[in-house]
Design a protein around this motif. Structure first.
Motif, PDB file in Angstrom:
ATOM      1  N   VAL A  16      45.467  45.975  34.834  1.00 32.84           N
ATOM      2  CA  VAL A  16      44.175  45.553  34.291  1.00 32.84           C
ATOM      3  C   VAL A  16      44.391  45.126  32.849  1.00 32.84           C
ATOM      4  O   VAL A  16      45.211  45.726  32.131  1.00 32.84           O
ATOM      5  CB  VAL A  16      43.153  46.699  34.381  1.00 32.84           C
ATOM      6  CG1 VAL A  16      41.827  46.304  33.727  1.00 32.84           C
ATOM      7  CG2 VAL A  16      42.919  47.098  35.844  1.00 32.84           C
TER       8      VAL A  16
ATOM      9  N   GLY B  20      44.175  49.244  41.996  1.00 27.69           N
ATOM     10  CA  GLY B  20      43.334  48.090  42.279  1.00 27.69           C
ATOM     11  C   GLY B  20      43.968  47.112  43.237  1.00 27.69           C
ATOM     12  O   GLY B  20      43.431  46.020  43.475  1.00 27.69           O
TER      13      GLY B  20
ATOM     14  N   LEU C  42      37.360  46.295  40.577  1.00 30.58           N
ATOM     15  CA  LEU C  42      37.586  45.186  39.643  1.00 30.58           C
ATOM     16  C   LEU C  42      38.543  44.131  40.191  1.00 30.58           C
ATOM     17  O   LEU C  42      38.752  43.103  39.538  1.00 30.58           O
ATOM     18  CB  LEU C  42      38.162  45.721  38.328  1.00 30.58           C
ATOM     19  CG  LEU C  42      37.235  46.549  37.449  1.00 30.58           C
ATOM     20  CD1 LEU C  42      38.038  47.234  36.338  1.00 30.58           C
ATOM     21  CD2 LEU C  42      36.136  45.678  36.849  1.00 30.58           C
TER      22      LEU C  42
ATOM     23  N   GLY D 105      40.419  42.537  36.266  1.00 30.34           N
ATOM     24  CA  GLY D 105      41.052  43.407  37.243  1.00 30.34           C
ATOM     25  C   GLY D 105      42.335  42.785  37.749  1.00 30.34           C
ATOM     26  O   GLY D 105      42.713  41.674  37.350  1.00 30.34           O
TER      27      GLY D 105
END
Length: 261
Positions: free
Chosen positions: A57, A199, A107, A70
């Motif tokens: 990130v 993520g 994200l 993200g």
């Protein structure tokens, strides 16, 4: 530490338009931040900078407002026009989670106003950063801001960061079950941790590391034996590497290498 320019595609073309630089974080921030990166460009005509991003990130101080990016799972493209600069904060994989209100997977493939995550004064800091021309001063302003809003340390974030580092550094790891065994966790646990903290999935992280290596070899200008490289990177065969590379970058590896020669 990884090469901070790794993943930047067509580096020769981009270097004629943009200057890349980096600074390391202070010890107080090193648990969260991998490094600061700075791009200053001068483009006489619009240029599309392309990046195979890491599973990280980023907080980016840019116009008109700072943004949080993200993990970008597809090819990241940034249009550069005229003159400009941005300062980015690359968080260690997994280590943005203590700042976030929810799973980092929320994200993925998104960019949101930094005020969604950080105090509103991040916009004032962003304006001050971009008014400056001295990189060390820009980084100092960003550091002061981040030090003022540090979350409590999360030991799990540190563990996940170490997992990502191990997975991307070991060329012998091709599959999620292999990685899980090496890391002494179940595949399901690895997937759960990556959704919450990274993520992106473990499979994506392994695949992205292989594609970055393939692109890096092509960028060196020397002839590449794609069959041998496919074997080194754990692909079933050369055609599998070609399909994977083409799907991610939009051109076959041999053509990409030719464009960089």
């Amino acid at each position: 530490m990884v090469d901070f320019a790794r993943g930047v595609l067509y580096p020769r073309d981009q270097s004629a338009i943009a200057e890349l630089d980096r600074r390391t974080p202070s010890p107080d921030l090193a648990r969260f931040v991998e490094f600061y990166w700075h791009v200053r460009w001068r483009a006489e005509k619009p240029y599309e900078a392309k990046v195979l991003a890491y599973p990280s990130v980023h907080l980016v101080f840019e116009e008109p407002v700072p943004l949080v990016y993200g993990v970008q799972r597809s090819l990241f493209v940034r249009r550069l026009e005229g003159r400009g600069q941005v300062l980015g904060v690359k968080f260690r994989p997994g280590c943005f989670r203590p700042f976030a209100a929810g799973p980092v997977s929320d994200l993925a493939d998104r960019r949101v106003p930094a005020t969604d995550v950080f105090p509103r004064r991040v916009e004032d800091v962003g304006r001050a950063v971009l008014r400056d021309t001295d990189l060390d001063a820009m980084v100092a302003a960003a550091e002061e801001f981040l030090l003022g809003c540090l979350p409590e340390p999360d030991p799990v974030a540190d563990e996940v960061a170490a997992m990502v580092e191990a997975m991307t550094a070991d060329p012998a790891l091709f599959r999620v079950d292999q990685a899980a065994g090496t890391l002494h966790v179940s595949a399901r646990t690895l997937q759960r941790l990556f959704a919450d903290y990274v993520g992106a999935s473990p499979k994506w992280v392994l695949r992205r590391a292989r594609l970055q290596e393939a692109a890096s070899r092509a960028d060196q200008g020397a002839r590449v034996d794609w069959a041998d490289l496919a074997d080194d990177l754990g692909y079933f065969d050369q055609s599998h590497l070609i399909r994977d590379f083409t799907a991610a970058l939009g051109v076959p590896p041999a053509r990409y290498a030719g464009l960089n020669s």
